[in-house]
Motif scaffolding. Structure first.
Motif, PDB file in Angstrom:
ATOM      1  N   LEU A 168       1.007  -0.992   0.263  1.00  0.00           N
ATOM      2  CA  LEU A 168      -0.002   0.004   0.153  1.00  0.00           C
ATOM      3  C   LEU A 168       0.817   1.176   0.438  1.00  0.00           C
ATOM      4  CD1 LEU A 168      -2.688  -0.910   2.646  1.00  0.00           C
ATOM      5  CD2 LEU A 168      -3.226  -1.499   0.053  1.00  0.00           C
ATOM      6  N   PHE A 169      -0.119   2.503  -0.263  1.00  0.00           N
ATOM      7  CA  PHE A 169       0.482   3.699  -0.032  1.00  0.00           C
ATOM      8  C   PHE A 169       2.070   3.928  -1.347  1.00  0.00           C
ATOM      9  CE2 PHE A 169      -2.155   3.579   3.805  1.00  0.00           C
ATOM     10  CZ  PHE A 169      -2.764   4.860   2.965  1.00  0.00           C
ATOM     11  N   SER A 170       2.001   4.057  -2.380  1.00  0.00           N
ATOM     12  CA  SER A 170       2.797   3.947  -3.105  1.00  0.00           C
ATOM     13  C   SER A 170       3.973   3.052  -3.712  1.00  0.00           C
ATOM     14  CB  SER A 170       3.409   5.390  -3.407  1.00  0.00           C
ATOM     15  OG  SER A 170       1.929   6.400  -3.575  1.00  0.00           O
ATOM     16  N   THR A 171       4.112   2.288  -2.887  1.00  0.00           N
ATOM     17  CA  THR A 171       5.256   1.474  -2.151  1.00  0.00           C
ATOM     18  C   THR A 171       6.016   1.059  -3.245  1.00  0.00           C
ATOM     19  OG1 THR A 171       5.007   1.219   0.298  1.00  0.00           O
ATOM     20  CG2 THR A 171       6.042  -0.227  -0.626  1.00  0.00           C
ATOM     21  N   PHE A 172       5.238   0.395  -4.342  1.00  0.00           N
ATOM     22  CA  PHE A 172       5.181  -0.344  -5.958  1.00  0.00           C
ATOM     23  C   PHE A 172       5.422   0.391  -6.750  1.00  0.00           C
ATOM     24  CE2 PHE A 172       4.619  -2.210  -9.913  1.00  0.00           C
ATOM     25  CZ  PHE A 172       5.174  -3.455  -9.565  1.00  0.00           C
ATOM     26  N   GLY A 173       6.642   0.124  -7.446  1.00  0.00           N
ATOM     27  CA  GLY A 173       7.082   0.922  -8.570  1.00  0.00           C
ATOM     28  C   GLY A 173       7.727   1.896  -8.129  1.00  0.00           C
ATOM     29  N   TYR A 174       8.687   0.918  -7.855  1.00  0.00           N
ATOM     30  CA  TYR A 174      10.126   1.829  -7.189  1.00  0.00           C
ATOM     31  C   TYR A 174      11.841   1.665  -8.442  1.00  0.00           C
ATOM     32  CZ  TYR A 174       9.188   2.450  -2.311  1.00  0.00           C
ATOM     33  OH  TYR A 174       8.587   3.181  -0.984  1.00  0.00           O
ATOM     34  N   PHE A 175      11.137   0.635  -9.024  1.00  0.00           N
ATOM     35  CA  PHE A 175      12.127  -0.608 -10.174  1.00  0.00           C
ATOM     36  C   PHE A 175      12.337  -0.339 -11.658  1.00  0.00           C
ATOM     37  CE2 PHE A 175      11.143  -3.582  -5.976  1.00  0.00           C
ATOM     38  CZ  PHE A 175      12.149  -2.860  -5.337  1.00  0.00           C
ATOM     39  N   ILE A 199      -3.013  -3.916  -4.240  1.00  0.00           N
ATOM     40  CA  ILE A 199      -1.552  -3.385  -4.425  1.00  0.00           C
ATOM     41  C   ILE A 199      -2.241  -2.154  -4.581  1.00  0.00           C
ATOM     42  CG2 ILE A 199       0.199  -3.078  -5.743  1.00  0.00           C
ATOM     43  CD1 ILE A 199       0.203  -5.609  -6.381  1.00  0.00           C
ATOM     44  N   GLU A 200      -1.843  -0.875  -4.105  1.00  0.00           N
ATOM     45  CA  GLU A 200      -1.743   0.746  -4.367  1.00  0.00           C
ATOM     46  C   GLU A 200      -1.127   0.738  -5.123  1.00  0.00           C
ATOM     47  OE1 GLU A 200      -3.002   4.277  -2.213  1.00  0.00           O
ATOM     48  OE2 GLU A 200      -2.637   2.882  -1.093  1.00  0.00           O
ATOM     49  N   ILE A 201      -1.190   2.192  -6.214  1.00  0.00           N
ATOM     50  CA  ILE A 201       0.275   2.340  -7.591  1.00  0.00           C
ATOM     51  C   ILE A 201      -1.005   4.067  -7.592  1.00  0.00           C
ATOM     52  CG2 ILE A 201       1.176   1.712  -9.936  1.00  0.00           C
ATOM     53  CD1 ILE A 201       0.330  -1.396  -9.220  1.00  0.00           C
ATOM     54  N   LEU A 202       0.279   4.635  -7.912  1.00  0.00           N
ATOM     55  CA  LEU A 202       0.313   5.566  -8.809  1.00  0.00           C
ATOM     56  C   LEU A 202      -0.666   6.094  -9.961  1.00  0.00           C
ATOM     57  CD1 LEU A 202       3.903   7.720  -7.219  1.00  0.00           C
ATOM     58  CD2 LEU A 202       0.965   8.025  -6.538  1.00  0.00           C
ATOM     59  N   ASN A 203      -1.491   6.086 -10.475  1.00  0.00           N
ATOM     60  CA  ASN A 203      -2.437   6.341 -11.752  1.00  0.00           C
ATOM     61  C   ASN A 203      -1.896   7.349 -12.193  1.00  0.00           C
ATOM     62  OD1 ASN A 203      -4.374   6.042 -13.019  1.00  0.00           O
ATOM     63  ND2 ASN A 203      -5.855   7.221 -11.885  1.00  0.00           N
ATOM     64  N   ARG A 204      -1.173   7.055 -13.829  1.00  0.00           N
ATOM     65  CA  ARG A 204      -0.679   7.861 -14.624  1.00  0.00           C
ATOM     66  C   ARG A 204      -1.494   8.497 -14.908  1.00  0.00           C
ATOM     67  NH1 ARG A 204       1.052   9.197 -19.773  1.00  0.00           N
ATOM     68  NH2 ARG A 204       2.835   9.124 -20.551  1.00  0.00           N
ATOM     69  N   GLN A 293      -9.474  10.871 -12.982  1.00  0.00           N
ATOM     70  CA  GLN A 293     -10.348  11.576 -11.528  1.00  0.00           C
ATOM     71  C   GLN A 293      -9.524  11.062  -9.964  1.00  0.00           C
ATOM     72  OE1 GLN A 293     -11.881  14.937 -11.896  1.00  0.00           O
ATOM     73  NE2 GLN A 293     -10.636  14.673 -14.252  1.00  0.00           N
ATOM     74  N   SER A 294      -8.868   9.811 -10.310  1.00  0.00           N
ATOM     75  CA  SER A 294      -8.744   9.122  -9.319  1.00  0.00           C
ATOM     76  C   SER A 294      -6.970   8.991  -9.560  1.00  0.00           C
ATOM     77  CB  SER A 294      -8.910   7.730  -9.492  1.00  0.00           C
ATOM     78  OG  SER A 294     -10.161   7.316  -9.093  1.00  0.00           O
ATOM     79  N   ARG A 295      -6.366   9.437  -8.339  1.00  0.00           N
ATOM     80  CA  ARG A 295      -5.106   9.899  -7.865  1.00  0.00           C
ATOM     81  C   ARG A 295      -4.829   8.091  -7.781  1.00  0.00           C
ATOM     82  NH1 ARG A 295      -2.783  13.011  -3.512  1.00  0.00           N
ATOM     83  NH2 ARG A 295      -2.467  14.653  -4.481  1.00  0.00           N
ATOM     84  N   HIS A 296      -4.986   7.131  -7.180  1.00  0.00           N
ATOM     85  CA  HIS A 296      -4.598   5.659  -6.768  1.00  0.00           C
ATOM     86  C   HIS A 296      -5.350   4.813  -8.457  1.00  0.00           C
ATOM     87  CE1 HIS A 296      -2.346   7.364  -4.309  1.00  0.00           C
ATOM     88  NE2 HIS A 296      -1.412   7.357  -4.510  1.00  0.00           N
ATOM     89  N   ILE A 297      -4.965   4.029  -7.928  1.00  0.00           N
ATOM     90  CA  ILE A 297      -5.298   2.494  -8.566  1.00  0.00           C
ATOM     91  C   ILE A 297      -5.173   0.882  -7.669  1.00  0.00           C
ATOM     92  CG2 ILE A 297      -4.908   1.007 -10.465  1.00  0.00           C
ATOM     93  CD1 ILE A 297      -3.936   2.629 -12.229  1.00  0.00           C
ATOM     94  N   ILE A 298      -5.995   1.238  -6.676  1.00  0.00           N
ATOM     95  CA  ILE A 298      -6.077  -0.376  -5.459  1.00  0.00           C
ATOM     96  C   ILE A 298      -6.599  -0.879  -6.038  1.00  0.00           C
ATOM     97  CG2 ILE A 298      -6.571  -0.233  -3.775  1.00  0.00           C
ATOM     98  CD1 ILE A 298      -7.247   2.425  -2.110  1.00  0.00           C
TER      99      ILE A 298
END
Length: 309
Positions: A168-175, A199-204, A293-298
């Motif tokens: 959660l909380f944008s922990t995914f996507g570092y690599f 999984i919570e991911i930032l929505n491009r 309109q959704s900041r995140h994708i959960i």
């Protein structure tokens, strides 16, 4: 992991989701630290594993960022928010007390402690020793049993052990993209057949309309300034972060997190042997996703049973 719940200027559009989606605010303590003052300044399992990067300035940004100073920049999350998010995890994954749950990138373990207090067996995994130690101490103080493990999510080697997992909380996507794909596969492999992952991911599609931007906020005895932009070729959010402490110390940090569009998330999960069940745009709008309109994708998905065709 750049901060997401920033009390920033210019003014926030939503008191629960202030701008910007700078990637790092999931590892806050369970209650906010004291307000900034301008006048004055347990057991953790550590399996063998190779450190990431080559040391010094060659280390990736996420290796050394998350420490005691980092916690001071996050006065935003409340026990009420943590409880609501934990309830979202439990309800979405259909977990019952006694279930085995994996918290990927657990940080201080605020969600892990909520689940443990409700009767779940939780393994919390993170690379940050300072945050794991804080979590272990707090869990011990509260009489909770949580297995905090010091490990890189890229090296997850559990096999069909968990009923549920969450990141959660944008922990995914570092690599890089290939390593992110491998990490999802690692998480999927850790699940029992039919086990679920959140999984919570930032929505491009959201951030592309919100950047570039500059924001600042006050933490616990510090002021944080961030300049946030998007690399359109790599779809990575780039954050230049400056932190000034009351004692005169200054930190300069660079953060980079991959943002995904929903169709990319679907392909990523499908390639890992996961079936998407539900997509939400926020914790308070479960099952509803509003595109850009959704900041995140959960996203909620389950591991396919290889025995079922």
């Amino acid at each position: 992991m750049p901060p997401r719940e920033s009390q920033a200027m210019p003014a926030a559009r939503d008191p629960q989701h202030a701008p910007p989606p700078s990637p790092v605010a999931h590892k806050a303590p369970p209650s906010p630290p004291p307000a900034a003052k301008k006048s004055t300044p347990a057991a953790v399992s550590t399996p063998a594993g190779k450190p990431d990067g080559k040391g010094g300035r060659g280390k990736p940004w996420f290796v050394d960022l998350f420490d005691e100073d980092y916690l001071r920049t996050l006065p935003f999350l409340t026990p009420q928010a943590t409880q609501a998010e934990a309830e979202f995890v439990i309800d979405a994954m259909g977990l019952t007390p006694g279930a085995q749950v994996l918290d990927v990138g657990c940080g201080y373990g605020r969600h892990a402690m909520e689940l443990a207090a409700r009767g779940f067996h939780v393994v919390g995994l993170d690379m940050s020793t300072p945050l794991l130690v804080r979590g272990a101490e707090e869990a011990n103080r509260r009489g909770l049993t949580i297995n905090f493990v010091h490990r890189d999510m890229r090296e997850l080697d559990f096999e069909a052990q968990f009923d549920g997992a969450y990141c959660l909380f944008s922990t995914f996507g570092y690599f890089d993209d290939e390593t992110n794909k491998k990490t999802v596969s690692n998480i999927a492999r850790a699940l029992k057949p039919g086990g679920r992952v959140l999984i919570e991911i930032l929505n491009r599609d959201y951030v592309i309309t919100d950047l570039p931007t500059r924001v600042w906020w006050e933490g616990d005895g510090c002021v944080v300034l961030e300049e946030v932009d998007l690399n359109y070729f790599s779809s990575r959010i780039q954050v230049n972060r400056s932190v000034v402490f009351d004692d005169g110390r200054q930190l300069e940090q660079e953060i980079s997190v991959r943002a995904y569009s929903l169709h990319e998330v679907g392909k990523l999960l499908h390639a890992a042997g996961l079936r998407v069940l539900e997509v939400s745009g926020a914790y308070h709008t479960r099952g509803r996703f509003f595109g850009n309109q959704s900041r995140h994708i959960i996203v909620l998905a389950e591991r396919k049973d290889p025995a079922v065709t």
